[in-house]
Design a protein around this motif. Structure first.
Motif, PDB file in Angstrom:
ATOM      1  N   ALA A  56     -21.046 -47.634 -14.962  1.00 47.57           N
ATOM      2  CA  ALA A  56     -22.232 -47.930 -14.163  1.00 47.57           C
ATOM      3  C   ALA A  56     -22.688 -46.701 -13.379  1.00 47.57           C
ATOM      4  O   ALA A  56     -23.889 -46.437 -13.255  1.00 47.57           O
ATOM      5  CB  ALA A  56     -21.942 -49.090 -13.215  1.00 47.57           C
ATOM      6  N   LEU A  57     -21.729 -45.939 -12.865  1.00 48.13           N
ATOM      7  CA  LEU A  57     -22.066 -44.712 -12.145  1.00 48.13           C
ATOM      8  C   LEU A  57     -22.758 -43.713 -13.068  1.00 48.13           C
ATOM      9  O   LEU A  57     -23.710 -43.037 -12.679  1.00 48.13           O
ATOM     10  CB  LEU A  57     -20.802 -44.087 -11.551  1.00 48.13           C
ATOM     11  CG  LEU A  57     -20.107 -44.877 -10.434  1.00 48.13           C
ATOM     12  CD1 LEU A  57     -18.772 -44.228 -10.087  1.00 48.13           C
ATOM     13  CD2 LEU A  57     -20.993 -44.976  -9.197  1.00 48.13           C
ATOM     14  N   LEU A  58     -22.271 -43.624 -14.303  1.00 50.22           N
ATOM     15  CA  LEU A  58     -22.888 -42.731 -15.286  1.00 50.22           C
ATOM     16  C   LEU A  58     -24.317 -43.171 -15.609  1.00 50.22           C
ATOM     17  O   LEU A  58     -25.243 -42.346 -15.625  1.00 50.22           O
ATOM     18  CB  LEU A  58     -22.051 -42.704 -16.564  1.00 50.22           C
ATOM     19  CG  LEU A  58     -20.772 -41.871 -16.532  1.00 50.22           C
ATOM     20  CD1 LEU A  58     -19.860 -42.228 -17.696  1.00 50.22           C
ATOM     21  CD2 LEU A  58     -21.099 -40.376 -16.558  1.00 50.22           C
ATOM     22  N   GLN A 293     -14.660 -38.504 -20.476  1.00 45.15           N
ATOM     23  CA  GLN A 293     -14.792 -37.224 -19.777  1.00 45.15           C
ATOM     24  C   GLN A 293     -14.590 -37.381 -18.274  1.00 45.15           C
ATOM     25  O   GLN A 293     -14.045 -36.503 -17.612  1.00 45.15           O
ATOM     26  CB  GLN A 293     -16.165 -36.617 -20.067  1.00 45.15           C
ATOM     27  CG  GLN A 293     -16.328 -36.140 -21.496  1.00 45.15           C
ATOM     28  CD  GLN A 293     -17.710 -35.554 -21.749  1.00 45.15           C
ATOM     29  OE1 GLN A 293     -18.264 -34.857 -20.900  1.00 45.15           O
ATOM     30  NE2 GLN A 293     -18.276 -35.826 -22.918  1.00 45.15           N
ATOM     31  N   VAL A 294     -15.015 -38.526 -17.743  1.00 48.18           N
ATOM     32  CA  VAL A 294     -14.842 -38.768 -16.303  1.00 48.18           C
ATOM     33  C   VAL A 294     -13.431 -39.267 -15.993  1.00 48.18           C
ATOM     34  O   VAL A 294     -12.743 -38.718 -15.131  1.00 48.18           O
ATOM     35  CB  VAL A 294     -15.893 -39.790 -15.793  1.00 48.18           C
ATOM     36  CG1 VAL A 294     -15.628 -40.133 -14.325  1.00 48.18           C
ATOM     37  CG2 VAL A 294     -17.298 -39.236 -15.967  1.00 48.18           C
ATOM     38  N   LYS A 299     -13.739 -34.976 -15.066  1.00 49.55           N
ATOM     39  CA  LYS A 299     -14.989 -34.294 -14.734  1.00 49.55           C
ATOM     40  C   LYS A 299     -15.798 -35.189 -13.798  1.00 49.55           C
ATOM     41  O   LYS A 299     -15.601 -36.405 -13.755  1.00 49.55           O
ATOM     42  CB  LYS A 299     -15.806 -34.013 -16.006  1.00 49.55           C
ATOM     43  CG  LYS A 299     -15.166 -33.008 -16.950  1.00 49.55           C
ATOM     44  CD  LYS A 299     -16.074 -32.767 -18.150  1.00 49.55           C
ATOM     45  CE  LYS A 299     -15.479 -31.751 -19.111  1.00 49.55           C
ATOM     46  NZ  LYS A 299     -16.363 -31.532 -20.283  1.00 49.55           N
ATOM     47  N   SER A 300     -16.712 -34.601 -13.060  1.00 47.64           N
ATOM     48  CA  SER A 300     -17.527 -35.395 -12.143  1.00 47.64           C
ATOM     49  C   SER A 300     -18.598 -36.162 -12.916  1.00 47.64           C
ATOM     50  O   SER A 300     -19.055 -35.727 -13.978  1.00 47.64           O
ATOM     51  CB  SER A 300     -18.190 -34.502 -11.099  1.00 47.64           C
ATOM     52  OG  SER A 300     -19.234 -33.737 -11.682  1.00 47.64           O
ATOM     53  N   VAL A 301     -18.974 -37.317 -12.380  1.00 49.34           N
ATOM     54  CA  VAL A 301     -20.039 -38.120 -12.978  1.00 49.34           C
ATOM     55  C   VAL A 301     -21.326 -37.309 -13.062  1.00 49.34           C
ATOM     56  O   VAL A 301     -22.034 -37.333 -14.078  1.00 49.34           O
ATOM     57  CB  VAL A 301     -20.257 -39.410 -12.157  1.00 49.34           C
ATOM     58  CG1 VAL A 301     -21.536 -40.123 -12.596  1.00 49.34           C
ATOM     59  CG2 VAL A 301     -19.065 -40.345 -12.306  1.00 49.34           C
ATOM     60  N   GLU A 303     -21.731 -34.064 -13.317  1.00 47.18           N
ATOM     61  CA  GLU A 303     -21.642 -33.033 -14.357  1.00 47.18           C
ATOM     62  C   GLU A 303     -21.781 -33.633 -15.751  1.00 47.18           C
ATOM     63  O   GLU A 303     -22.525 -33.121 -16.599  1.00 47.18           O
ATOM     64  CB  GLU A 303     -20.298 -32.304 -14.242  1.00 47.18           C
ATOM     65  CG  GLU A 303     -20.062 -31.260 -15.319  1.00 47.18           C
ATOM     66  CD  GLU A 303     -18.641 -30.705 -15.310  1.00 47.18           C
ATOM     67  OE1 GLU A 303     -18.361 -29.822 -16.148  1.00 47.18           O
ATOM     68  OE2 GLU A 303     -17.821 -31.159 -14.490  1.00 47.18           O
ATOM     69  N   VAL A 304     -21.057 -34.723 -15.999  1.00 48.15           N
ATOM     70  CA  VAL A 304     -21.088 -35.355 -17.323  1.00 48.15           C
ATOM     71  C   VAL A 304     -22.491 -35.885 -17.629  1.00 48.15           C
ATOM     72  O   VAL A 304     -23.001 -35.710 -18.742  1.00 48.15           O
ATOM     73  CB  VAL A 304     -20.048 -36.492 -17.400  1.00 48.15           C
ATOM     74  CG1 VAL A 304     -20.196 -37.271 -18.711  1.00 48.15           C
ATOM     75  CG2 VAL A 304     -18.634 -35.924 -17.279  1.00 48.15           C
ATOM     76  N   SER A 305     -23.108 -36.501 -16.647  1.00 50.32           N
ATOM     77  CA  SER A 305     -24.465 -37.038 -16.831  1.00 50.32           C
ATOM     78  C   SER A 305     -25.459 -35.933 -17.144  1.00 50.32           C
ATOM     79  O   SER A 305     -26.259 -36.029 -18.079  1.00 50.32           O
ATOM     80  CB  SER A 305     -24.912 -37.778 -15.569  1.00 50.32           C
ATOM     81  OG  SER A 305     -24.058 -38.858 -15.289  1.00 50.32           O
ATOM     82  N   ARG A 306     -25.408 -34.876 -16.368  1.00 52.99           N
ATOM     83  CA  ARG A 306     -26.361 -33.779 -16.531  1.00 52.99           C
ATOM     84  C   ARG A 306     -26.203 -33.101 -17.897  1.00 52.99           C
ATOM     85  O   ARG A 306     -27.202 -32.788 -18.567  1.00 52.99           O
ATOM     86  CB  ARG A 306     -26.172 -32.767 -15.399  1.00 52.99           C
ATOM     87  CG  ARG A 306     -27.340 -31.802 -15.238  1.00 52.99           C
ATOM     88  CD  ARG A 306     -27.187 -30.965 -13.971  1.00 52.99           C
ATOM     89  NE  ARG A 306     -27.206 -31.790 -12.764  1.00 52.99           N
ATOM     90  CZ  ARG A 306     -28.313 -32.257 -12.218  1.00 52.99           C
ATOM     91  NH1 ARG A 306     -29.491 -31.976 -12.765  1.00 52.99           N
ATOM     92  NH2 ARG A 306     -28.259 -32.992 -11.122  1.00 52.99           N
ATOM     93  N   GLU A 307     -24.967 -32.877 -18.311  1.00 48.98           N
ATOM     94  CA  GLU A 307     -24.719 -32.231 -19.601  1.00 48.98           C
ATOM     95  C   GLU A 307     -25.216 -33.087 -20.764  1.00 48.98           C
ATOM     96  O   GLU A 307     -25.755 -32.583 -21.740  1.00 48.98           O
ATOM     97  CB  GLU A 307     -23.233 -31.915 -19.763  1.00 48.98           C
ATOM     98  CG  GLU A 307     -22.754 -30.714 -18.954  1.00 48.98           C
ATOM     99  CD  GLU A 307     -23.554 -29.451 -19.261  1.00 48.98           C
ATOM    100  OE1 GLU A 307     -23.743 -29.141 -20.454  1.00 48.98           O
ATOM    101  OE2 GLU A 307     -24.032 -28.802 -18.306  1.00 48.98           O
ATOM    102  N   PHE A 308     -25.028 -34.403 -20.649  1.00 43.40           N
ATOM    103  CA  PHE A 308     -25.484 -35.314 -21.705  1.00 43.40           C
ATOM    104  C   PHE A 308     -27.008 -35.274 -21.819  1.00 43.40           C
ATOM    105  O   PHE A 308     -27.568 -35.178 -22.919  1.00 43.40           O
ATOM    106  CB  PHE A 308     -25.024 -36.741 -21.424  1.00 43.40           C
ATOM    107  CG  PHE A 308     -25.490 -37.743 -22.432  1.00 43.40           C
ATOM    108  CD1 PHE A 308     -24.869 -37.867 -23.669  1.00 43.40           C
ATOM    109  CD2 PHE A 308     -26.586 -38.565 -22.161  1.00 43.40           C
ATOM    110  CE1 PHE A 308     -25.315 -38.786 -24.612  1.00 43.40           C
ATOM    111  CE2 PHE A 308     -27.034 -39.489 -23.097  1.00 43.40           C
ATOM    112  CZ  PHE A 308     -26.401 -39.581 -24.328  1.00 43.40           C
ATOM    113  N   LEU A 309     -27.687 -35.329 -20.689  1.00 42.38           N
ATOM    114  CA  LEU A 309     -29.152 -35.293 -20.690  1.00 42.38           C
ATOM    115  C   LEU A 309     -29.687 -33.977 -21.248  1.00 42.38           C
ATOM    116  O   LEU A 309     -30.672 -33.953 -21.987  1.00 42.38           O
ATOM    117  CB  LEU A 309     -29.679 -35.531 -19.272  1.00 42.38           C
ATOM    118  CG  LEU A 309     -29.422 -36.906 -18.654  1.00 42.38           C
ATOM    119  CD1 LEU A 309     -29.849 -36.940 -17.201  1.00 42.38           C
ATOM    120  CD2 LEU A 309     -30.132 -38.006 -19.444  1.00 42.38           C
TER     121      LEU A 309
END
Length: 316
Positions: A56-58, A293-294, A299-301, A303-309
């Motif tokens: 949900a955070l992601l 990844q989290v 890894k931080s939420v 960072e993972v979100s931004r990299e995916f986008l």
């Protein structure tokens, strides 16, 4: 002459100040045009919330970062709370939108029988919430339903493959400690529903209530033999746990979808198509990798979100 000069100078300064102000706001208006805002129009801020578990955070963070990149006025309230907190926040207008699961609203809010059909479940909740001023956008392919997990040594020892296999052990009196959460034990689609479908009652002395997501750690540490799992949680595989087959179909469909207040969609009519670009990317395998990844790689939420986008060209 001095008086004329004095007021003339003031007028020049005022005009210069106005030009400066409108020049600055002109740049902002240019950004907001991408979000469907026209000059002179005041649009509402989109307050993005989410529940508190990793997935949900992601979802909430990706939505916030994506809409921010598109130029929308957004506010971050990701991690606000679980269903009892976040649903009233959406209904009252404290937040503008968040990602919800179809089965959760169907069973817990509508008090409807569980559905095992994705399209049917989605239509039921979408039609229901239309009357509540809430708009369900297209749901993602990911189906994050519940499952029962056991430690591998327990699965090997008792030859467990299906949930029914575990229930038979419990009925025989085997001391199988089960890690769950207080919320799951109280939800209509939770423990009582699970017991009804599998026709048994879990001995209360073997039920361990823990905080959300702690069950995986408890099984890994040998503090329990079985536990409640989310089927898209990467820790099942990463920790060498075994997800049992739900052979009696106790766990309904739970497709994730963005839900927004109607006034937000009215103000930003391009939002549904823009959000579809994100939701269409999120199937079980993809979200499980992001969760991994989290939860496993730590890894931080953010960072993972931004990299995916970035990887999918949704932000630069």
């Amino acid at each position: 002459m001095k008086k004329f000069y004095k007021y003339g100078l003031v007028a020049v300064l005022v005009l210069a100040l106005m030009a400066s102000v409108f020049g600055c706001s002109g740049g902002k208006t240019g950004e907001q045009k991408n979000a469907g805002t026209s000059v002179g129009e005041k649009k509402p801020t989109i307050v993005i919330g989410s529940k508190t578990f990793t997935e949900a955070l992601l979802l909430g963070t990706m939505t916030y970062q994506y809409l921010q990149h598109l130029g929308y006025p957004v506010e971050n309230k990701v991690g606000l709370g679980e269903l009892a907190v976040i649903r009233p926040a959406l209904e009252s207008g404290q937040i503008s939108g968040y990602w919800e699961y179809t089965g959760t609203v169907l069973i817990n809010v509508m008090k409807h029988e569980p559905s095992f059909n994705e399209e049917e479940c989605y239509k039921l909740v979408k039609d229901w919430d239309a009357k509540n001023g809430l708009v369900w956008l297209d749901y993602a392919p990911l189906n994050d339903t519940y499952g029962i997990m056991v430690r591998k040594d327990i699965a090997d020892k008792y030859h467990l493959k299906k949930t029914s296999d575990l229930i038979e052990l419990i009925k025989k009196g085997e001391p199988i400690r089960f890690v769950s959460t207080q919320e799951y034990n109280e939800r209509p689609d939770g423990l009582a529903h699970f017991e009804k479908v599998y026709n048994f009652q879990y001995p209360k002395k073997y039920i361990i209530n823990a905080a959300l997501n702690v069950g995986y750690e408890a099984l890994k540490a040998g503090q329990a033999e079985a536990g409640l799992a989310f089927t898209t949680d990467a820790r099942v595989k990463a920790y060498g746990l075994v997800l049992l087959e739900d052979d009696k179909k106790a766990f309904p469909v739970y497709n994730a979808a963005p839900v927004f207040r109607k006034e937000i969609i009215d103000a930003y009519p391009q939002l549904p198509e823009q959000m579809k670009k994100l939701s269409s990317l999120l199937d079980d395998k993809t979200i499980m990798e992001l969760n991994r990844q989290v939860d496993v790689d730590k890894k931080s939420v953010d960072e993972v979100s931004r990299e995916f986008l970035k990887q999918h060209g949704l932000i630069s």
